[in-house]
Design an enzyme around this catalytic site. Sequence first.
Site, PDB file in Angstrom:
ATOM      1  N   ASP A   1     -10.275  -6.013   8.555  1.00  0.00           N
ATOM      2  CA  ASP A   1      -9.715  -4.728   8.387  1.00  0.00           C
ATOM      3  C   ASP A   1     -10.628  -3.686   8.265  1.00  0.00           C
ATOM      4  OD1 ASP A   1      -6.544  -4.406   6.362  1.00  0.00           O
ATOM      5  OD2 ASP A   1      -7.658  -2.932   7.313  1.00  0.00           O
TER       6      ASP A   1
ATOM      7  N   ASP B   1      -7.479   0.886  10.058  1.00  0.00           N
ATOM      8  CA  ASP B   1      -6.683   1.391   8.763  1.00  0.00           C
ATOM      9  C   ASP B   1      -6.252   3.186   9.114  1.00  0.00           C
ATOM     10  OD1 ASP B   1      -5.369   1.008   6.087  1.00  0.00           O
ATOM     11  OD2 ASP B   1      -6.876   2.654   5.596  1.00  0.00           O
TER      12      ASP B   1
ATOM     13  N   GLU C   1      -3.230   1.212  12.904  1.00  0.00           N
ATOM     14  CA  GLU C   1      -2.243   1.581  11.954  1.00  0.00           C
ATOM     15  C   GLU C   1      -1.712   2.975  12.221  1.00  0.00           C
ATOM     16  OE1 GLU C   1      -2.760   2.081   7.781  1.00  0.00           O
ATOM     17  OE2 GLU C   1      -0.873   1.412   7.338  1.00  0.00           O
TER      18      GLU C   1
ATOM     19  N   HIS D   1       1.732  -5.698   3.264  1.00  0.00           N
ATOM     20  CA  HIS D   1       1.200  -5.443   2.033  1.00  0.00           C
ATOM     21  C   HIS D   1       1.693  -4.104   1.471  1.00  0.00           C
ATOM     22  CE1 HIS D   1      -1.569  -3.469   4.171  1.00  0.00           C
ATOM     23  NE2 HIS D   1      -2.222  -2.814   3.116  1.00  0.00           N
ATOM     24  N   ASP D   2       2.307  -3.375   2.319  1.00  0.00           N
ATOM     25  CA  ASP D   2       2.580  -1.890   1.529  1.00  0.00           C
ATOM     26  C   ASP D   2       4.019  -1.781   1.729  1.00  0.00           C
ATOM     27  OD1 ASP D   2       0.071  -0.322   3.528  1.00  0.00           O
ATOM     28  OD2 ASP D   2       0.132  -0.888   1.750  1.00  0.00           O
TER      29      ASP D   2
HETATM   30  O1  TEU Z   1      -1.765   2.317   4.334  1.00  0.00           O
HETATM   31  C1  TEU Z   1      -1.092   3.671   5.037  1.00  0.00           C
HETATM   32  C2  TEU Z   1      -0.081   4.283   4.080  1.00  0.00           C
HETATM   33  O2  TEU Z   1       0.211   5.496   4.239  1.00  0.00           O
HETATM   34  C3  TEU Z   1       0.716   3.273   3.382  1.00  0.00           C
HETATM   35  O3  TEU Z   1      -0.148   3.124   2.164  1.00  0.00           O
HETATM   36  C4  TEU Z   1       2.039   3.690   3.153  1.00  0.00           C
HETATM   37  O4  TEU Z   1       2.316   4.302   3.879  1.00  0.00           O
HETATM   38  C5  TEU Z   1       2.026   4.297   1.733  1.00  0.00           C
HETATM   39  O5  TEU Z   1       2.326   3.543   0.761  1.00  0.00           O
HETATM   40  C6  TEU Z   1       2.951   5.438   1.777  1.00  0.00           C
HETATM   41  O6  TEU Z   1       4.125   5.265   0.566  1.00  0.00           O
HETATM   42  C7  TEU Z   1      -3.143   2.036   4.512  1.00  0.00           C
HETATM   43  C8  TEU Z   1      -3.058   0.755   3.907  1.00  0.00           C
HETATM   44  O7  TEU Z   1      -2.505  -0.366   4.437  1.00  0.00           O
HETATM   45  C9  TEU Z   1      -2.735   0.730   2.318  1.00  0.00           C
HETATM   46  O8  TEU Z   1      -2.856  -0.351   1.786  1.00  0.00           O
HETATM   47  C10 TEU Z   1      -3.932   1.571   1.564  1.00  0.00           C
HETATM   48  O9  TEU Z   1      -3.479   1.931   0.406  1.00  0.00           O
HETATM   49  C11 TEU Z   1      -3.810   3.163   2.546  1.00  0.00           C
HETATM   50  O10 TEU Z   1      -3.926   2.879   3.991  1.00  0.00           O
HETATM   51  C12 TEU Z   1      -4.980   3.940   2.148  1.00  0.00           C
HETATM   52  O11 TEU Z   1      -6.022   3.186   2.548  1.00  0.00           O
END
Ligand code: TEU
Length: 563
Positions: free
Chosen positions: A99, A201, A255, A329-330
């Site tokens: 990542d 990311d 992403e 994970h999000d």
């Molecule tokens: O996520 C991008 C992101 O926008 C997500 O966190 C999600 O869209 C957000 O929760 C909106 O509600 C990436 C990573 O996957 C995430 O874990 C990180 O928190 C984020 O970037 C910042 O690096």
Amino acid sequence: GTKQEWWRRSTVYQVYPKSFKDTTGSGQGDIRGLLEKLDYLKDLGIDIIWLQPVYVSPQNDNGYDVADYCEIDPQFGTMADFDELAAEARRRGMRLMLDIVVNHSSTEHRWFQEAKKSKDNPYRDYYIWRDPKPDGSPPNNWQSKFGGSAWQYDEGTGQYFLTLFDKTQADFNWENPKVREEVYDLMSFWANKGVSGFRMDVINLISKDQRFPDDDGSVPPGDGRKFYTDGPRVHEYLKEMNRRVFGPDTVTVGEMSSTTMEHCIRYSNPEEREFSMTFNFHHLKVDYPGGRKWELMPYDFEQLKALLSDWQVGMQQGGGWNALFLNNHDQPRALSRFADDGKYRTESAKMLATTLHGLQGTPYVFQGEEIGMPNPHWNDIGELRDIESRNMYVILQELGKTPEEALDIIRERSRDNSRTPMQWDDSPEAGFTTGTPWIKVDERYREINVKNQLSDPDSVYSHYKKLIALRKEVDVLTDGQYERLDEGHPQVFAYARISDKETLAVVSNFSGKDAVFEFPEAFAAKLEGGGTPQLLAGNTNEAPELKARMELSPYASYMWIIR
Ligand code: TEU
């Protein structure tokens, strides 16, 4: 496909290291825990392991706030552990996909610590600084994705700096060629250690409109999304990154938050020489009223099917390549979000897997998905850890929700739903740790764990193993033309994948009720005329014969091939 596209038949397993396996009793997962489980992943049929951040970090955003890009954080282990992991994965024919979080760094990174010292510090322009407006307010009205203004005021130098995420995650200034050089150097550091995959990311946010205009409200209120999403120089930067860092068979996934099909075709068509594939999130917003995450509504099934289908057809026509996923994970667990994590838990988990793995793209399995882990039950906000969820618990009450109403929304939306420890067996803490876990283990771990599924041919685990193997054997899964077959059916999602030598059909009942599904005339004729259908995957003991009119039990799902 050519050697370069070997990953079109691969499956990626996403490891959230903090919750995967703890070998020290710290209550947090570590690299040696993943080492212990490499044979488990190999047996599942995994080709690529996406390892989420284990770099030095204050953990305000669980490692997505990086304070040193070329050092392993002691809580996860040592660089020697990492080197052993890379070697052991390679020895088993698996690759590591690291990542890379370079839209922003932690404010504890030495570059930021330097930058904030003075306006003329050599590192100042690694980040995005702007003067306050005359009345002292932030340079514009952009909002952080985690709530609040996207600008933090620095007393020392009297300027604001941009933080699209947490206030301790400072956005890099990609306009600065020195920043780009630093990024290519840090990525090459890992490439030179044998890493041949990168997950990038929020990489489509790195190019900002340098006028930093106020948001005019044409996107969800206060979100400057359109002023930094797929920005003016993003493709230029990614082509440069590709040239400078990637080898001929490096596998890369971007992403792409809030992106468009047109951009994803440009990001992932091999002729563009940017990335191998892209994550887009449109299909994971079909339960967001008006695109707003922190309001609840039942998910829109027709929209889910339409979006998945549009992206299949559009990316196929444009020569792009999808990263296929319903979990990460999000996101909350898809099993609870789109199906039934109670009475029909096993059927539902298999149904979602068959539906996803029949599509064109590279499938991603998020840890726990392969054993049918559902959203945990949250008793109170104190059990939550995620910065976004904890911020929103406060903000929702400021917007007038009662604590219980706010908690109900958090229960559905929180990223912590997918971050509870991997459930290995029915021993205390599900065999994840001998200590106190950093976040609670879901109480259903005694019933839902790896140990009691490994040797069960009817388990969710065995179903995933079968689907992953099929992708390597069945060509039409990789290059078959996509065709949707259910015209707006209220319960059923059905589609075909067609090549000149074989046809695949996937039919899934997304409802808890019996369903009747009739194939469209043209396809039904094909069934009559074609060869004998062979069942490749199903989630009921007795699979019905494939015919023009199908009767489907709750959450029934089948994948046939017709040669
Ligand atoms: O996520 C991008 C992101 O926008 C997500 O966190 C999600 O869209 C957000 O929760 C909106 O509600 C990436 C990573 O996957 C995430 O874990 C990180 O928190 C984020 O970037 C910042 O690096």
